[in-house]
Enzyme design. Structure first.
Site, mmCIF file in Angstrom:
data_model
loop_
_atom_site.group_PDB
_atom_site.id
_atom_site.type_symbol
_atom_site.label_atom_id
_atom_site.label_comp_id
_atom_site.label_asym_id
_atom_site.label_seq_id
_atom_site.Cartn_x
_atom_site.Cartn_y
_atom_site.Cartn_z
ATOM 1 N N ASN A 41 -6.984 5.996 -1.949
ATOM 2 C CA ASN A 41 -6.152 4.794 -1.823
ATOM 3 C C ASN A 41 -6.976 3.600 -1.350
ATOM 4 O O ASN A 41 -6.853 2.487 -1.870
ATOM 5 C CB ASN A 41 -5.026 5.037 -0.811
ATOM 6 C CG ASN A 41 -3.931 5.942 -1.341
ATOM 7 O OD1 ASN A 41 -3.900 6.265 -2.525
ATOM 8 N ND2 ASN A 41 -3.037 6.368 -0.472
ATOM 9 N N ARG A 356 1.309 5.372 -18.217
ATOM 10 C CA ARG A 356 0.218 6.252 -17.769
ATOM 11 C C ARG A 356 0.489 7.644 -18.317
ATOM 12 O O ARG A 356 1.542 8.221 -18.046
ATOM 13 C CB ARG A 356 0.132 6.317 -16.242
ATOM 14 C CG ARG A 356 -0.143 4.971 -15.573
ATOM 15 C CD ARG A 356 -0.459 5.155 -14.089
ATOM 16 N NE ARG A 356 -0.425 3.898 -13.365
ATOM 17 C CZ ARG A 356 -1.422 3.022 -13.317
ATOM 18 N NH1 ARG A 356 -2.541 3.268 -13.994
ATOM 19 N NH2 ARG A 356 -1.309 1.903 -12.614
ATOM 20 N N ARG A 387 -3.620 -0.643 -15.032
ATOM 21 C CA ARG A 387 -4.891 -0.656 -14.306
ATOM 22 C C ARG A 387 -5.449 0.752 -14.078
ATOM 23 O O ARG A 387 -4.755 1.647 -13.622
ATOM 24 C CB ARG A 387 -4.743 -1.371 -12.963
ATOM 25 C CG ARG A 387 -6.076 -1.483 -12.213
ATOM 26 C CD ARG A 387 -5.946 -2.248 -10.919
ATOM 27 N NE ARG A 387 -5.932 -3.682 -11.132
ATOM 28 C CZ ARG A 387 -4.961 -4.494 -10.743
ATOM 29 N NH1 ARG A 387 -3.902 -4.004 -10.155
ATOM 30 N NH2 ARG A 387 -5.050 -5.789 -10.960
ATOM 31 N N HIS A 417 6.525 -1.377 -18.278
ATOM 32 C CA HIS A 417 6.490 -0.346 -17.237
ATOM 33 C C HIS A 417 7.677 0.606 -17.346
ATOM 34 O O HIS A 417 7.773 1.580 -16.597
ATOM 35 C CB HIS A 417 6.471 -1.034 -15.862
ATOM 36 C CG HIS A 417 6.120 -0.150 -14.725
ATOM 37 N ND1 HIS A 417 7.012 0.164 -13.717
ATOM 38 C CD2 HIS A 417 4.973 0.497 -14.417
ATOM 39 C CE1 HIS A 417 6.432 0.949 -12.833
ATOM 40 N NE2 HIS A 417 5.201 1.177 -13.235
ATOM 41 N N TYR A 450 4.569 14.042 -8.160
ATOM 42 C CA TYR A 450 5.380 12.835 -8.024
ATOM 43 C C TYR A 450 6.858 13.222 -8.107
ATOM 44 O O TYR A 450 7.277 13.863 -9.068
ATOM 45 C CB TYR A 450 5.075 11.829 -9.146
ATOM 46 C CG TYR A 450 3.811 11.022 -8.973
ATOM 47 C CD1 TYR A 450 2.684 11.573 -8.362
ATOM 48 C CD2 TYR A 450 3.723 9.721 -9.432
ATOM 49 C CE1 TYR A 450 1.523 10.832 -8.219
ATOM 50 C CE2 TYR A 450 2.556 8.972 -9.289
ATOM 51 C CZ TYR A 450 1.461 9.541 -8.687
ATOM 52 O OH TYR A 450 0.317 8.799 -8.541
ATOM 53 N N ARG A 546 8.557 3.710 0.631
ATOM 54 C CA ARG A 546 7.383 4.540 0.854
ATOM 55 C C ARG A 546 6.153 3.728 1.221
ATOM 56 O O ARG A 546 5.394 4.081 2.107
ATOM 57 C CB ARG A 546 7.072 5.370 -0.398
ATOM 58 C CG ARG A 546 5.985 6.428 -0.170
ATOM 59 C CD ARG A 546 5.439 6.955 -1.477
ATOM 60 N NE ARG A 546 4.497 6.034 -2.089
ATOM 61 C CZ ARG A 546 4.444 5.751 -3.385
ATOM 62 N NH1 ARG A 546 5.314 6.279 -4.212
ATOM 63 N NH2 ARG A 546 3.550 4.921 -3.853
ATOM 64 N N HIS A 574 8.461 8.875 -5.467
ATOM 65 C CA HIS A 574 8.211 7.894 -6.514
ATOM 66 C C HIS A 574 9.482 7.339 -7.139
ATOM 67 O O HIS A 574 9.468 6.257 -7.731
ATOM 68 C CB HIS A 574 7.337 8.533 -7.605
ATOM 69 C CG HIS A 574 6.763 7.581 -8.586
ATOM 70 N ND1 HIS A 574 7.184 7.504 -9.891
ATOM 71 C CD2 HIS A 574 5.792 6.632 -8.461
ATOM 72 C CE1 HIS A 574 6.487 6.565 -10.531
ATOM 73 N NE2 HIS A 574 5.644 6.032 -9.694
#
Length: 670
Positions: A41, A356, A387, A417, A450, A546, A574
């Site tokens: 992270n 993703r 990204r 997204h 997730y 979160r 998530h």
């Protein structure tokens, strides 16, 4: 300040990750994994967020951001916070995790080597490393171009200084030098070089680890015409030579040497980050220990009985929507459905958005490829600007194109997204459409860790809006209107504000007003102000956030009426849930969108209502469980930020969630 800065608050989130590494109740290898997560992270944080502050300061002046903070202040504050956290990381790693592993017969050696260890390290150097590494003499005053995220050993002898590039990919990081079956003895590649320094340099030499992190922004020229994919490919290469955002160094290096080095590689003083003996702790994701007693107990997947007990999934979805919860249930239900659709002779068309996906052997992409090769019409909105997934997405986009898929990269400068697909199937004289909507990506690998929800449906109101959205994605000029779905940037922001206003009006009528948001991030200042206004008017607000939370209370009413908690546990929370009490007739939406400006205004996002009573009951119970979680739940704002939630009985929301999903499935099976 009216708002907490997003990056300072993000560091508070990463501290919660660090707390799990420090938690003695967490299994030992999971604690090591949380150290790896913390490190990974932080690496991305420096490459993206800190790099942006350096860029703003250098090229745009030291102007205040929308939260009221200057880059110069933030860079100083970030350095101070990260240095303190790194000290804590080193303490838990050396004082608790290494001794804990040793008690289990797993010795990760860091400073005390037996004579036999030394023989093994010398043998390994002679066999694998000698003459096979890059050694740079940096004694002269030349500029240096160091590789991004690569660990170097900074060697200082009496007369000269050198850098050794540590190639973990080729030689491995963790070297097993065990000579007995009774115990495991592992050293790191760095220490093999350190032990053999005399052979390399011909005399006493001090060796310290350093690493540089570079700006990961693509910085594409939006005004310049040209192929988007070619520009992305070129920009990805430039990441390796981007501006340095930090120089991480062993804190024991004499300052005169690190100061000299930072000038050679063009690092600002604010980019100097002291660290420990080793860097790139995210490599501990692959630490070679498989003892199941050191990990979380394996949890069996909850089956989806309705799908397991039928051979005709299309018929079953027609009966009633299928509600799924990952990773409590297997993601195979999603990949199998797309694979079935690809094989089904009656399926004529598949449309999907990809943000993703699994990098290698994506089952989702393989199903789409198969469908196209079988002559089906397949459309993929491939978000090439996700990204750090750009290369993977471009790879699959180009591969799917070759198979005959219609691939489109982005739409009108908006990132896509949303996590949706539709399958159109000829049934008799009609074309029936089946759709999937989710809070999580089409990635079967991350779906193992997730926590997300999804819906398989052929419900008419959903299908109408999904069709409208895909028409918009295919045709930039299409003017979509949505009746059931809340879609950013079209109607999501305005709808949420209207729903909050409705709760305020209920309070003004003498009724109870309440809403609950479960999010990854709360950052949009307009939404924060709307939430504050609701609290000031007596609405009860529950926020489960979160990660980033830029809200902090400004009035007594806000302190009284707004609760903010954060859950960090085995699974990454998530899923996004928007719940409005609505005078006893609750409205519940699942969404791909966090309440960030980019999600609400600069991305295509989808929030979809959940109308099934049992699914809504599960989601409400999930929210209540998280608000009461005193095992992994923390207060997220105020003086007690990151303190555990109070409570006498131990309540773990993820354990409760497993039971909720299990009970939901039992009712399905009856």
């Amino acid at each position: 300040m009216d708002y907490t800065d997003r990056d300072l608050n993000w560091l508070s989130f990463n501290e919660r990750i660090l707390q799990e590494a420090e938690n003695e109740k967490t299994p030992l290898m999971e604690r090591l994994k949380f150290i790896a997560i913390y490190s990974s992270n932080l690496e991305e944080f420096y490459r993206v967020r800190v790099a942006s502050h350096h860029f703003e300061q250098k090229f745009k002046g030291d102007e205040r951001n929308k939260y009221g903070y200057r880059p110069s202040y933030l860079l100083q504050k970030i350095t101070k916070i990260v240095s303190a956290q790194q000290e804590r990381l080193g303490k838990v790693f050396y004082s608790e995790i290494i001794p804990g592993l040793s008690q289990k017969g797993i010795n990760l050696l860091t400073n005390k080597f037996t004579g036999q260890d030394q023989k093994q390290m010398e043998f390994h150097y002679q066999k694998f490393l000698q003459g096979n590494f890059i050694l740079m003499d940096i004694s002269e005053e030349q500029q240096l171009q160091l590789k991004n995220q690569t660990v170097y050993l900074f060697a200082i002898s009496a007369a000269k200084q050198y850098l050794i590039e540590i190639d973990y990919k080729t030689f491995g990081r963790f070297i097993d030098i065990s000579t007995s079956d009774n115990e495991i003895r592992i050293v790191q590649l760095d220490d093999i070089f350190r032990y053999n320094a005399d052979k390399i340099f011909g005399g006493p030499t001090d060796i310290f680890a350093i690493k540089i992190s570079r700006d990961a922004e693509l910085y594409m020229d939006e005004e310049q015409d040209g192929d988007l994919i070619l520009k992305i490919k070129k920009s990805i290469k430039n990441r390796e030579t981007g501006l340095p955002s930090r120089l991480l160094f062993d804190e024991n290096i004499p300052f005169k040497y690190i100061d000299k080095l930072r000038k050679k590689i063009n690092v600002e003083m604010s980019g100097l980050i002291p660290g420990g003996h080793y860097h790139n702790f995210y490599d501990f994701f692959s630490f070679p220990v498989s003892d199941p007693s050191l990990y979380y107990p394996k949890r069996e997947k909850v089956p989806c009985s309705r799908l397991d007990l039928t051979t005709d999934w299309f018929k079953e979805i027609k009966k009633e929507n299928i509600f799924l919860s990952f990773p409590y249930q297997s993601y195979n239900y999603v990949t199998r459905f797309l694979t079935m659709a690809a094989e089904d002779e009656d399926v004529e068309e598949i449309n999907i958005t990809l943000y993703r996906v699994a990098t290698k052997n994506s089952e989702i992409c393989l199903a789409l490829e198969s469908a196209a090769r079988k002559g089906k019409k397949v459309f993929v909105l491939d978000e090439a600007q996700a990204r750090f997934d750009e290369q993977s997405n471009i790879y699959w986009g180009e591969r799917l194109k070759k198979a005959g898929v219609l691939v489109k990269y982005g739409i009108n400068n908006l990132k896509v997204h949303a996590k949706i697909f539709s399958v159109k199937r000829k049934e008799g004289d009609h074309i029936n459409t089946y759709a999937y909507m989710s809070t999580g990506n089409f990635n079967e690998k991350t779906a193992e860790i997730y926590a997300d929800h999804a819906l398989l449906t052929c419900q008419a109101n959903y299908i109408r809006d999904i069709d409208q959205l895909f028409l918009t994605l295919k045709n930039d000029d299409h003017q979509a209107e949505f009746e059931s779905l809340l879609v950013a940037p079209f109607n999501l922001r305005s709808s949420l504000k209207q729903l909050i206003e409705n709760e305020i009006n209920l309070v003004k009528q003498g009724k109870k007003g309440k809403f609950t948001f479960k999010l990854n991030s709360l950052e949009d200042t307009e939404i924060i102000d709307t939430i504050r206004n609701a609290a000031d008017n007596g609405v009860e607000v529950e926020l489960i956030v979160r990660g980033i939370c830029c809200y902090h209370p400004q009035t007594t009413q806000q302190e009284k009426n707004i609760t903010v908690v954060s859950i960090v546990d085995r699974y990454l929370e998530h899923t996004r849930i928007y719940h409005f009490q609505n005078n006893g007739q609750p409205l519940i939406y699942l969404a791909s969108a966090d309440l960030m400006t980019r999600n609400l205004s600069k991305r295509i996002e989808v929030a979809f209502p959940i109308n099934n009573e049992r699914a809504r009951s599960l989601l409400l119970s999930q929210l209540n469980g998280q608000l009461q979680d005193n095992v992994k739940g923390r207060q997220a704002t105020g003086k007690k930020a990151n303190h555990m939630l109070p409570g006498k009985e131990s309540i773990s929301s993820q354990e409760k969630m497993f039971q909720l999903v299990s009970n939901y499935n039992v009712q399905d099976a009856i």
